[in-house]
Design a protein around this motif. Structure first.
Motif, PDB file in Angstrom:
ATOM      1  N   ALA A 288       0.926  -1.314  -0.104  1.00 23.76           N
ATOM      2  CA  ALA A 288      -0.158   0.070  -0.110  1.00 23.76           C
ATOM      3  C   ALA A 288       0.849   1.361  -0.051  1.00 23.76           C
ATOM      4  O   ALA A 288       0.690   2.170  -0.695  1.00 23.76           O
ATOM      5  CB  ALA A 288      -0.973   0.152   1.256  1.00 23.76           C
ATOM      6  N   GLU A 289       2.078   1.193   0.830  1.00 24.18           N
ATOM      7  CA  GLU A 289       2.689   2.381   1.013  1.00 24.18           C
ATOM      8  C   GLU A 289       3.351   2.783  -0.447  1.00 24.18           C
ATOM      9  O   GLU A 289       3.471   3.752  -1.068  1.00 24.18           O
ATOM     10  CB  GLU A 289       3.820   2.279   2.036  1.00 24.18           C
ATOM     11  CG  GLU A 289       4.501   3.381   2.215  1.00 24.18           C
ATOM     12  CD  GLU A 289       5.513   3.538   3.308  1.00 24.18           C
ATOM     13  OE1 GLU A 289       6.221   4.418   3.822  1.00 24.18           O
ATOM     14  OE2 GLU A 289       5.915   2.173   3.752  1.00 24.18           O
ATOM     15  N   SER A 290       3.884   1.542  -0.943  1.00 23.05           N
ATOM     16  CA  SER A 290       4.604   1.578  -2.182  1.00 23.05           C
ATOM     17  C   SER A 290       4.038   2.261  -3.498  1.00 23.05           C
ATOM     18  O   SER A 290       4.509   2.648  -4.430  1.00 23.05           O
ATOM     19  CB  SER A 290       5.246   0.379  -2.684  1.00 23.05           C
ATOM     20  OG  SER A 290       4.282  -0.412  -3.106  1.00 23.05           O
ATOM     21  N   VAL A 291       2.467   2.068  -3.366  1.00 23.50           N
ATOM     22  CA  VAL A 291       1.756   2.597  -4.577  1.00 23.50           C
ATOM     23  C   VAL A 291       0.970   3.994  -4.012  1.00 23.50           C
ATOM     24  O   VAL A 291       0.204   4.292  -4.847  1.00 23.50           O
ATOM     25  CB  VAL A 291       0.804   1.567  -4.929  1.00 23.50           C
ATOM     26  CG1 VAL A 291      -0.308   1.321  -3.842  1.00 23.50           C
ATOM     27  CG2 VAL A 291       0.315   1.774  -6.389  1.00 23.50           C
ATOM     28  N   SER A 292       1.411   4.547  -2.726  1.00 19.38           N
ATOM     29  CA  SER A 292       0.709   5.596  -2.472  1.00 19.38           C
ATOM     30  C   SER A 292       1.235   6.930  -3.200  1.00 19.38           C
ATOM     31  O   SER A 292       2.365   6.868  -3.721  1.00 19.38           O
ATOM     32  CB  SER A 292       0.956   5.940  -1.090  1.00 19.38           C
ATOM     33  OG  SER A 292       2.439   6.349  -0.683  1.00 19.38           O
ATOM     34  N   LEU A 293       0.249   7.948  -3.419  1.00 20.58           N
ATOM     35  CA  LEU A 293       0.806   9.067  -4.173  1.00 20.58           C
ATOM     36  C   LEU A 293       1.917   9.700  -3.544  1.00 20.58           C
ATOM     37  O   LEU A 293       2.769  10.373  -4.153  1.00 20.58           O
ATOM     38  CB  LEU A 293      -0.355   9.894  -4.119  1.00 20.58           C
ATOM     39  CG  LEU A 293      -1.923   9.490  -4.924  1.00 20.58           C
ATOM     40  CD1 LEU A 293      -2.804  10.598  -4.670  1.00 20.58           C
ATOM     41  CD2 LEU A 293      -1.374   9.054  -6.416  1.00 20.58           C
ATOM     42  N   ALA A 294       1.957   9.870  -2.221  1.00 18.95           N
ATOM     43  CA  ALA A 294       3.353  10.446  -1.720  1.00 18.95           C
ATOM     44  C   ALA A 294       4.472   9.768  -1.989  1.00 18.95           C
ATOM     45  O   ALA A 294       5.346  10.450  -2.353  1.00 18.95           O
ATOM     46  CB  ALA A 294       2.999  10.428  -0.013  1.00 18.95           C
ATOM     47  N   VAL A 295       4.607   8.436  -2.038  1.00 16.93           N
ATOM     48  CA  VAL A 295       5.790   7.725  -2.442  1.00 16.93           C
ATOM     49  C   VAL A 295       5.990   7.776  -4.035  1.00 16.93           C
ATOM     50  O   VAL A 295       7.257   7.908  -4.276  1.00 16.93           O
ATOM     51  CB  VAL A 295       5.735   6.412  -2.001  1.00 16.93           C
ATOM     52  CG1 VAL A 295       6.848   5.445  -2.768  1.00 16.93           C
ATOM     53  CG2 VAL A 295       5.991   6.109  -0.487  1.00 16.93           C
TER      54      VAL A 295
END
Length: 294
Positions: free
Chosen positions: A106-113
């Motif tokens: 989820a984090e790796s596909v977040s807009l922020a990342v």
């Protein structure tokens, strides 16, 4: 290998290939083009010599994505206003049952990342995606990129430091994020500036992407007062044909606004310490075609 087996093997690995390509490129159409090209190469190769289809397919896809990224980077330099990745529906399904693994994906596909990944070189981005998002061994990444393992480790360390230094520290609790998103939507659409300001961090940022094709700020809006007043002004222009849908996008809850049944706007918030630190707004119609409508 028969035609059916050939197709079955590729389809088995398609989710990983698409995941790698999307994280590399930030656009669904570009990712799908890369995966399609990988299929064409897979369908014509002498597969008797391919001992590990997954590794082979990831290698092809990654290299194609690097080539595509180098091509589109110049196009993005001429982009009108801020550029944000294309929102994507994320449903990891039962194949990813582990909570920790889901959190990493989820984090790796977040807009922020994904926004931070835009500042990496294509090789650094490839190493980061393969290592951090999918956990590939350094030796396998080295074979994929035709580099030594020592060089890959160096690239991985540099990329990870770069991302950690620039990645905002947001809370990822899904329940809190959904609750704050719903309250944010209610305050903005209801014209309640006082309530809206209570939900925004003093240094909140609003980043919007219209590509010059829809009405939206071309510069980043900063501070709670400016962001709040902008959102209230936008909220004063409701339409009887406007609907709001909550959806799971880029690893977290988001809002899709429909006009006449068609996606018109996407927005998502990032939170820290119980308040909203960043609002992402996408209104470029080219990036909304894949948004859920029900």
């Amino acid at each position: 290998m028969t035609a059916n087996t050939l197709t079955d093997v590729f389809e088995e690995h398609r989710p990983v290939l698409t995941g790698v390509a999307y994280r590399m490129l930030g656009r669904i159409a570009d990712a799908e083009d890369v995966v399609q090209e990988a299929w064409l190469r897979w369908s014509s190769v002498e597969r008797e010599g391919v001992r590990e289809p997954r590794a082979y397919l990831v290698r092809i896809t990654t290299r194609l994505a690097i080539d595509r990224l180098r091509h589109v980077q110049s196009r993005r330099e001429a982009y009108v206003g801020a550029w944000l990745p294309e929102p994507v529906v994320t449903d990891f399904g039962p194949s990813v049952p582990d909570t920790a693994e889901r959190a990493v994906l989820a984090e790796s596909v977040s807009l922020a990342v994904l926004v931070v990944l835009e500042s990496l070189s294509p090789l650094e981005r490839a190493v980061f995606v393969l290592r951090e998002a999918f956990g590939f061994p350094y030796a396998e990444i080295a074979a994929t990129l035709d580099r030594t393992e020592a060089a890959v480790r160096q690239l991985a360390g540099r990329a990870k430091r770069h991302v950690e230094e620039r990645k905002p520290r947001f809370d990822v609790d899904p329940v809190a994020r959904r609750d704050l998103t719903e309250r944010f939507l209610a305050a903005a659409s209801g014209g309640d500036l006082e309530q809206l300001l209570a939900l925004l961090a003093p240094d909140v940022r609003l980043v919007s992407d219209s590509g010059g094709k829809s009405k939206a700020p071309r510069r980043v809006i900063e501070t709670a007062d400016k962001v709040g007043r902008f959102l209230i002004a936008v909220g004063r222009e409701p339409s009887a044909d406007m609907e709001f849908r909550l959806a799971e996008l880029n690893g977290g809850v988001a809002v899709v606004i429909l006009t006449n049944g068609r996606p018109d706007t996407f927005f998502q918030v990032d939170i820290r310490d119980g308040v909203i630190q960043c609002v992402y707004l996408v209104r470029n119609p080219d990036k909304l075609a894949g948004m859920p409508t029900a």
